[in-house]
Scaffold this active site. Structure first.
Site, mmCIF file in Angstrom:
data_model
loop_
_atom_site.group_PDB
_atom_site.id
_atom_site.type_symbol
_atom_site.label_atom_id
_atom_site.label_comp_id
_atom_site.label_asym_id
_atom_site.label_seq_id
_atom_site.Cartn_x
_atom_site.Cartn_y
_atom_site.Cartn_z
ATOM 1 N N LYS A 1 -10.449 -11.027 -17.382
ATOM 2 C CA LYS A 1 -10.671 -11.254 -18.820
ATOM 3 C C LYS A 1 -9.939 -12.494 -19.354
ATOM 4 C CE LYS A 1 -12.470 -9.419 -22.540
ATOM 5 N NZ LYS A 1 -13.777 -8.746 -22.599
ATOM 6 N N CYS B 1 5.156 -6.198 1.539
ATOM 7 C CA CYS B 1 5.547 -4.788 1.646
ATOM 8 C C CYS B 1 4.825 -4.101 2.815
ATOM 9 C CB CYS B 1 5.329 -4.096 0.308
ATOM 10 S SG CYS B 1 6.205 -2.541 0.201
ATOM 11 N N TYR B 2 3.792 -3.296 2.540
ATOM 12 C CA TYR B 2 3.053 -2.680 3.649
ATOM 13 C C TYR B 2 2.493 -3.766 4.568
ATOM 14 C CZ TYR B 2 -0.300 0.277 6.119
ATOM 15 O OH TYR B 2 -0.997 0.943 7.090
ATOM 16 N N HIS C 1 8.142 -7.558 -3.738
ATOM 17 C CA HIS C 1 6.837 -7.895 -4.339
ATOM 18 C C HIS C 1 6.946 -9.182 -5.162
ATOM 19 C CE1 HIS C 1 4.534 -4.245 -3.339
ATOM 20 N NE2 HIS C 1 5.721 -3.690 -3.302
ATOM 21 N N ASP D 1 -17.251 -11.804 -23.695
ATOM 22 C CA ASP D 1 -17.877 -12.023 -22.378
ATOM 23 C C ASP D 1 -19.305 -12.545 -22.521
ATOM 24 O OD1 ASP D 1 -15.552 -10.829 -21.671
ATOM 25 O OD2 ASP D 1 -16.436 -8.901 -21.128
ATOM 26 N N GLY E 1 0.839 -1.197 0.000
ATOM 27 C CA GLY E 1 0.000 0.000 0.000
ATOM 28 C C GLY E 1 0.864 1.233 0.000
ATOM 29 N N GLU F 1 4.614 -10.691 -6.526
ATOM 30 C CA GLU F 1 3.579 -10.727 -7.568
ATOM 31 C C GLU F 1 4.008 -10.059 -8.871
ATOM 32 O OE1 GLU F 1 3.668 -8.869 -4.939
ATOM 33 O OE2 GLU F 1 2.645 -6.951 -5.122
#
Ligand code: XMP
Length: 515
Positions: free
Chosen positions: A371, A85-86, A171, A229, A58, A173
């Site tokens: 998506k 992190c945060y 991070h 979609d 964050g 990710e």
């Protein structure tokens, strides 16, 4: 909540720009993940039955007055927790350690020195990670251990002794962290014992049963648009309830050229789905007459879309349900997610634009999907690649791509230009490298010369972006030969356009659509 959602991960979003990426990475490991507000109470989390919790990064420092609030009981819960992190700062500070803000931050690539190669770092050989932090841990909570230091001597990862609480300053990710996915999967499978059941096949099976149990013997109307979609929704509902699924395509006059007929053929002949096309363009154009404000246009189109549906449905054999292709990013960005009170940037047609007194019960089988997950589900359902790989198209259609007032004439100009643009991208083999490409008719006239004649016509914007989910995007580095071919063909063959420009704005600060 049912099986594939069980044993997943709850991500508490402390406002990181990477929170959605965490969710996507977890899902790439075939584990369901959902993003919730940091203020979510422990009881609510328990009710959702996850296997683990991730605390995101964050922008705040934990010392700021407006740092996000959270339920501290979570830190003492039974759930395995990964802080990023945060999230690491939260775990350190509230666990009895100490975090300091002394300006010794790290931004970008950093090497780490792994101290304990078990649990979180099991089988990890690369030391290259991505950092982005100002604060750092000075003292660990009692009984905790350092798992890795950064090359700057900063705590890069830490845990309690049995590693049911782990935290990384870097991070995992982001793809810059070379073995980030492995770090995450160590957490998911070695530590949290998640089940890898989030797969397209399981999703389809789950949704088919879900739809059957919700709908019973009733009929479902599916609003299809020609995009991936709604096609996937139609195929899913059709798989669940067969011919009680009726697809309707409302031609609001704002579709791409030939889109309505192509859509009808693909669904009817290709997938065996009942589909009817209804030309409602007259009423849409009359309601849009004289309206230039983007939000007003969106609301008018969104509302009329539902009114048309209700009328058409009432003329059909009893329709109780309406199935829509709302996706997870739509839910988050419309600010109605339980995840975070995100700012409403645009009122999305298929979420925020719905009138409150809608007569249908709504089913949204793709509401939890990103998506790329929809595309995988579509492929699994046997939808042809050409349709599955189609660029996203917004609910309000070309209505948000004509700047200013929408008229039939302007839409026709845009349709012609758009067809040329997309055809050239296919011809040059770059369509699939692009997340979304489209033209925007800018109702500003500029002077040109054709033959020996002075022209005074409209300006056309070309937009092409790369993205993974539409939440952030970069402008596509289009080869100049392709740009030149597109521009020549459009200016030479589309009446009403005498100048073409290419949009080189990323998102943020721009949005993908212009309105
Ligand atoms: P923006 O312009 O918000 O677009 O950066 C992000 C993605 O969302 C699509 N979009 C919409 N899709 N209804 C939709 O179904 C809408 O009202 C809508 N507005 C934007 C846009 O095309 C892009 O893919």
């Amino acid at each position: 909540m049912n099986n594939i959602y069980k044993n997943g991960v709850v991500i508490l979003d402390f406002g990181s720009q990477y929170t959605q990426l965490i969710a996507r990475r977890v899902r790439e490991s075939n584990v369901f993940s959902e993003i919730l507000s940091p203020e979510t109470k422990l009881n609510e989390i328990i009710n959702r039955n996850p296997a683990a919790i991730i605390l995101s990064g964050g922008p705040s420092s934990i010392y700021e007055d407006d740092a996000p609030q959270f339920d501290v009981k979570i830190l003492d819960s039974e759930f395995p927790i990964l802080g990023i992190c945060y999230g690491l700062h939260v775990m350190a500070q509230y666990g009895g350690g100490h975090v300091i803000s002394d300006g010794k931050g790290e931004y970008g690539f950093t090497d780490i020195d792994i101290q304990i190669q078990k649990g979180l770092f099991s089988g990890i050989s690369s030391s290259k990670v991505w950092m982005s932090h100002g604060d750092r841990v000075e003292k660990l909570p009692d009984g905790w251990q350092i798992l890795a230091y950064s090359s700057n001597g900063i705590v890069a990862a830490m845990s309690n002794l049995d590693q049911t609480r782990v935290a990384t300053q870097f991070h995992p990710e982001v793809h810059h962290t070379e073995e980030g996915l492995k770090v995450l999967s160590n957490f998911l499978f070695n530590i949290a014992k998640c089940s890898p059941s989030w797969t397209p096949i399981n999703f389809i099976q789950e949704q088919v049963e879900n739809i059957q149990s919700i709908v019973g013997e009733d009929n479902v109307l599916i609003g299809v648009s020609g995009g991936v979609d709604s096609t996937v929704v139609a195929a899913l509902v059709h798989k669940a309830i067969g011919d009680r699924a009726k697809a309707v395509i409302i031609d609001h006059g704002l579709m791409r050229k030939n889109e309505v007929s192509e859509c009808v053929t693909a669904l009817e002949s290709g997938l065996g789905i009942n589909i009817e096309a209804h030309d409602e363009s007259e009423i849409f154009f009359s309601k849009l007459e004289g309206v230039s404000d983007p939000e007003k246009k969106r609301k008018i189109i969104g509302n009329q879309f539902i009114f048309s549906f209700e009328r058409i449905a009432s003329e059909m054999n009893k329709m109780d349900y309406l199935a829509q292709g709302t996706l997870y990013p739509d839910v988050i960005e419309s600010g109605i997610s339980k995840g975070k009170s995100a700012h409403v940037i645009k009122s999305h047609h298929n979420v925020g634009g719905l009138p409150e007194n809608m007569k249908f019960k709504l089913i949204e089988p793709l509401r939890d999907l990103f998506k790329d997950e929809v595309r995988e589900v579509g492929r699994e359902l046997g939808i042809p690649d050409k349709l599955v790989d189609r660029h996203p198209f917004p609910g309000p259609g070309l209505g948000v791509r004509v700047i200013g007032e929408i008229t039939r004439e302007r839409i026709n100009i845009l349709q012609e230009a758009d067809k040329i643009y997309i055809d050239v991208l296919h011809e040059d083999g770059i369509y699939n490298e692009i997340w979304q490409a489209f033209c925007v008719l800018i109702t500003v006239k500029t002077v040109g010369v054709m033959g020996d004649q002075r022209t005074y016509e409209n300006l056309l914007g070309l937009r092409a972006v790369t993205s993974t989910d539409g939440m952030t995007a970069d402008w596509f580095r289009m080869p100049s030969e392709t740009l030149s071919k597109i521009s020549n063909r459009i200016v030479n063959s589309v009446r009403g356009i005498n100048r073409v420009v290419y949009d080189i704005t990323s998102k943020p600060p721009g949005t993908i659509e212009w309105e």
